[in-house]
Design a protein around this motif. Structure first.
Motif, short mmCIF file in Angstrom:
data_model
loop_
_atom_site.label_atom_id
_atom_site.label_comp_id
_atom_site.label_asym_id
_atom_site.label_seq_id
_atom_site.Cartn_x
_atom_site.Cartn_y
_atom_site.Cartn_z
N VAL A 146 0.84 -1.20 0.00
CA VAL A 146 0.00 0.00 0.00
C VAL A 146 0.87 1.25 0.00
N GLY A 147 2.07 1.13 0.54
CA GLY A 147 2.96 2.28 0.56
C GLY A 147 4.13 2.05 1.49
N HIS A 148 4.93 3.10 1.60
CA HIS A 148 6.11 3.02 2.48
C HIS A 148 6.22 4.32 3.24
N LYS A 149 6.34 4.20 4.54
CA LYS A 149 6.47 5.39 5.38
C LYS A 149 7.93 5.63 5.67
N ASN A 150 8.45 6.77 5.15
CA ASN A 150 9.84 7.12 5.44
C ASN A 150 9.89 8.14 6.57
N GLN A 151 11.03 8.74 6.74
CA GLN A 151 11.19 9.64 7.89
C GLN A 151 10.39 10.92 7.74
N THR A 152 10.04 11.27 6.52
CA THR A 152 9.36 12.55 6.32
C THR A 152 7.91 12.42 5.89
N ALA A 153 7.59 11.37 5.12
CA ALA A 153 6.24 11.28 4.58
C ALA A 153 5.89 9.84 4.24
N PHE A 154 4.63 9.67 3.83
CA PHE A 154 4.15 8.36 3.39
C PHE A 154 4.20 8.33 1.87
N GLU A 155 4.92 7.38 1.32
CA GLU A 155 5.05 7.24 -0.12
C GLU A 155 4.16 6.09 -0.58
N ALA A 156 3.15 6.40 -1.38
CA ALA A 156 2.19 5.40 -1.83
C ALA A 156 2.81 4.51 -2.90
N SER A 157 2.33 3.27 -2.94
CA SER A 157 2.74 2.38 -4.02
C SER A 157 2.06 2.83 -5.32
N PHE A 158 2.53 2.29 -6.44
CA PHE A 158 1.98 2.66 -7.74
C PHE A 158 0.48 2.37 -7.78
N ALA A 159 0.08 1.15 -7.34
CA ALA A 159 -1.34 0.79 -7.38
C ALA A 159 -2.16 1.70 -6.47
N ALA A 160 -1.65 1.99 -5.27
CA ALA A 160 -2.39 2.84 -4.33
C ALA A 160 -2.51 4.26 -4.86
N ALA A 161 -1.43 4.76 -5.51
CA ALA A 161 -1.47 6.12 -6.04
C ALA A 161 -2.50 6.24 -7.16
N VAL A 162 -2.51 5.28 -8.09
CA VAL A 162 -3.47 5.32 -9.19
C VAL A 162 -4.90 5.26 -8.66
N ALA A 163 -5.16 4.33 -7.72
CA ALA A 163 -6.51 4.19 -7.18
C ALA A 163 -6.94 5.44 -6.43
N SER A 164 -6.03 6.08 -5.70
CA SER A 164 -6.38 7.27 -4.93
C SER A 164 -6.72 8.43 -5.86
N TYR A 165 -5.92 8.63 -6.90
CA TYR A 165 -6.22 9.71 -7.84
C TYR A 165 -7.55 9.47 -8.54
N TYR A 166 -7.82 8.24 -8.90
CA TYR A 166 -9.04 7.93 -9.64
C TYR A 166 -10.30 8.19 -8.80
N THR A 167 -10.23 7.86 -7.51
CA THR A 167 -11.38 8.08 -6.63
C THR A 167 -11.43 9.49 -6.08
N GLY A 168 -10.30 10.20 -6.14
CA GLY A 168 -10.24 11.53 -5.56
C GLY A 168 -10.15 11.50 -4.05
N GLU A 169 -9.85 10.35 -3.48
CA GLU A 169 -9.73 10.21 -2.02
C GLU A 169 -8.38 9.60 -1.67
N SER A 170 -7.94 9.90 -0.47
CA SER A 170 -6.70 9.32 0.03
C SER A 170 -7.00 8.09 0.86
N LEU A 171 -6.06 7.21 0.91
CA LEU A 171 -6.19 6.07 1.81
C LEU A 171 -6.20 6.56 3.24
N ARG A 172 -7.12 6.06 4.02
CA ARG A 172 -7.22 6.49 5.41
C ARG A 172 -7.33 5.26 6.31
#
Length: 615
Positions: free
Chosen positions: A170-196
């Motif tokens: 689903v993603g990777h949380k680094n020291q500064t932010a959460f980096e979404a995976s490719f699949a999660a990023a595409v799905a989030s943009y398509y729905t207009g919502e962020s994973l919560r």
């Protein structure tokens, strides 16, 4: 006689055995020996569920074998990638996902300027990079492309222990932010919502809940599997003049490659039980990304049964199998266990297909299989123990009774041994006492061996009659005989009394026959018989090292006194009034009159049988 069941608590025994099997199973699971088999079981559940319908909102543009052959160049030329993007964008897609590495040195035009310009114009393109992007500077996407893309997300996929792909990051949380995976990023943009976050181990995208699982709790099981996860168009067809890009209108378009040179091919649950179309046996990375995107958008999202309910189910089925094998004959229990094992799979398949719940049924089956030899072995040992116990019990029972009753009665005593209480039990029974009249006078001056032969001949004849009437010849008292009816087994109080009366009549008749055939030197026999019905106590009587089964009580004493009254009433048989009440429906009786009995208060009436009963 009650059976001593030292280990005779099968349910408790099955609980202990089930706990032992569960511990062994836990060790096997902990060691990882079942992991590959469990993953194969998951693949079987996916396969047996069947194919879902193709998603209407996803299209894959594939640089397949035909495209690479037509371009005659690999890595794919940058200008060909840009031509595909321009054609796709002409169809007005919602978003375009590039699952093609843009970090590779390519034949043909090495310039990224044209592609960067197209990215800046469309501004709906999501690129893939390696995982995590900031830690792979040497392979990073060129800045001119990264800056103009809508998003750059990592496209790596997690690999299970057996080398196959079943889940997605689903993603990777680094020291500064959460980096979404490719699949999660595409799905989030398509729905207009962020994973919560919507639970301790779940994320939500819109109304769709995505359970998180895997070793690091940052992956989800891909639920949407199909031989072809979406509509696919060969890239060479897109590049041909006259192609109509309207097919991409409003959709997610994924650009990827399934050619053998890409190295972007993976084994998945689809590979386990059948090969895919077009001669391929693997899914490409972009197809796996498409399956993951559709899972995030629409499902099905797969939950893994939690450890506590999984092991509760394991333990329950192990106990049921063990209890079945311990308590039921193998002829019935083994088929039932086999049916249960198959039923475990059916349960898992139903939960997976209908409720998107992965029950680790291989662990269930392993537990039931482990329980089978344990249950069978316990039953074998228990039956051996019970057999030894039964043999000892039979020896004890038969040693007490087989000398006093006929073989068929002895066998019935053994069959109905649970009705017998050797320690002592008050029962209603009929006692018959018989004695030879004037035995002392008859044998005085006679040779003792002759007397013994004469006496044994008489006793053998009487014993045969007792056996024929299923009486219990309890003891010989010199020339006397004590027989009991209703002890140790009863046929009913009335029937017991009638058997005693029939025995008495037949004994008198047999004595007459013996007298007719006696040797000259043997005296003529005359016997007296007393019969009384009443309560008495039956059980083992004697010392610790020498016991016999007998009866005691006033009923025995009165029966003995009635035998003595035969001389007073000058008859062969005397019945007590109680016995007469029980036998009068089957025998004619005659009242003898009243008399007192030594040891008993008052006088009572007595009876005899009207006529002899034939043998």
């Amino acid at each position: 006689m009650k059976k001593n069941l030292l280990l005779g608590h099968p349910l408790l025994a099955s609980c202990a055995l089930a706990a032992l099997v569960a511990l062994v199973l836990a060790g096997v699971v902990w060691s990882g020996l079942l992991e590959s088999a469990e993953l194969e079981g998951y693949d079987l559940l996916v396969y047996r569920r069947g194919y879902p319908a193709l998603p209407a909102n996803l299209v894959i543009v594939d640089f397949d074998e035909a495209s690479v052959a037509a371009l005659a160049c690999y890595p794919i030329p940058r200008n060909s990638v840009d031509d595909v993007l321009e054609t796709v964008e002409a169809g007005k897609p919602r978003y375009v996902g590039f699952d093609v590495w843009l970090t590779e040195r390519r034949c043909g035009d090495p310039d990224n300027g044209r592609l960067a310009l197209d990215l800046s114009r469309s501004h709906n393109v999501i690129l893939t990079d390696s995982f995590p992007a900031q830690d792979r500077a040497d392979d990073a996407i060129p800045v001119e492309l990264r800056d103009h893309a809508l998003e750059v997300a990592f496209g790596d996929v997690p690999v299970d222990a057996d080398g196959k792909i079943r889940r997605m990051f689903v993603g990777h949380k680094n020291q500064t932010a959460f980096e979404a995976s490719f699949a999660a990023a595409v799905a989030s943009y398509y729905t207009g919502e962020s994973l919560r976050s919507c639970g301790p181990r779940a994320l939500c995208l819109g109304k769709n809940q995505i359970p998180l699982n895997g070793p690091r709790r940052d992956t989800f099981l891909i639920g949407y599997w199909a031989a072809t996860p979406s509509n696919e168009i060969s890239a060479i067809n897109v590049l041909r003049p006259g192609f109509d890009p309207s097919i991409f209108n409003g959709k997610i378009v994924l650009v990827g490659q399934s050619n053998s040179k890409s190295g972007d091919l993976y084994t998945t649950p689809e590979f386990r039980f059948h090969e895919l179309g077009k001669g391929r046996a693997l899914l490409s990375g972009v197809e796996i990304q498409a399956a993951a995107i559709e899972t995030l958008l629409s499902g099905p999202t797969i939950r893994v049964l939690d450890r506590v309910p999984q092991w509760s189910l394991n333990l329950l089925l192990i106990w049921l199998v063990t209890a079945l094998l311990v308590t039921v004959r193998p002829t019935f229990s083994i088929p039932a266990v086999l049916a249960g094992i198959f039923g475990g799979y059916l349960l898992a398949q139903t939960m997976f297909s209908e409720h998107q719940l992965w029950v680790r049924f291989v662990t269930l089956e392993a537990g039931m299989l482990l329980a089978t030899p344990v249950g069978v072995g316990y039953r074998f040992l228990e039956e051996r123990r019970l057999k030894r116990f039964a043999e000892a019990e039979r020896h004890e029972v038969m040693s007490l009774f087989e000398r006093y009753v006929s073989p068929d009665v002895a066998a019935e005593i053994w069959r109905r041994r649970d009705e017998i209480v050797l320690a002592g039990q008050e029962r209603m029974a009929t006692v018959l006492f018989s004695d030879i009249r004037n035995f002392t006078a008859l044998t005085t001056g006679k040779n003792s061996s002759e007397v013994l032969a004469w006496l044994n001949n008489y006793l053998n004849a009487m014993s045969e009659i007792v056996d024929a009437n299923r009486g219990f010849l309890n003891k010989f008292i010199g020339d006397g005989i004590m027989v009991i009816f209703g002890i140790p087994l009863s046929e009913g109080i009335e029937q017991d009394a009638c058997r005693a009366a029939r025995t008495a009549a037949q004994m008198i008749q047999r004595v007459e026959e013996l007298n007719a055939k006696r040797r000259p030197e043997w005296p003529e026999l005359k016997i007296g018989i007393g019969i009384h019905t009443g309560r008495l106590t039956a059980g083992n009587v004697g010392a610790r090292n020498r016991l016999e089964y007998s009866v005691i009580g006033e009923t025995v004493n009165l029966a003995s006194r009635l035998e003595s009254l035969t001389k007073e009433f000058k008859t062969n048989i005397v019945l007590s009034p109680i016995t007469q009440q029980f036998v009068r429906s089957q025998f004619e009786t005659v009242e003898l009159g009243e008399s007192s009995v030594r040891g008993f208060d008052g006088e009572m009436p007595f009876y005899t049988l009207q006529s002899k009963i034939s043998a």
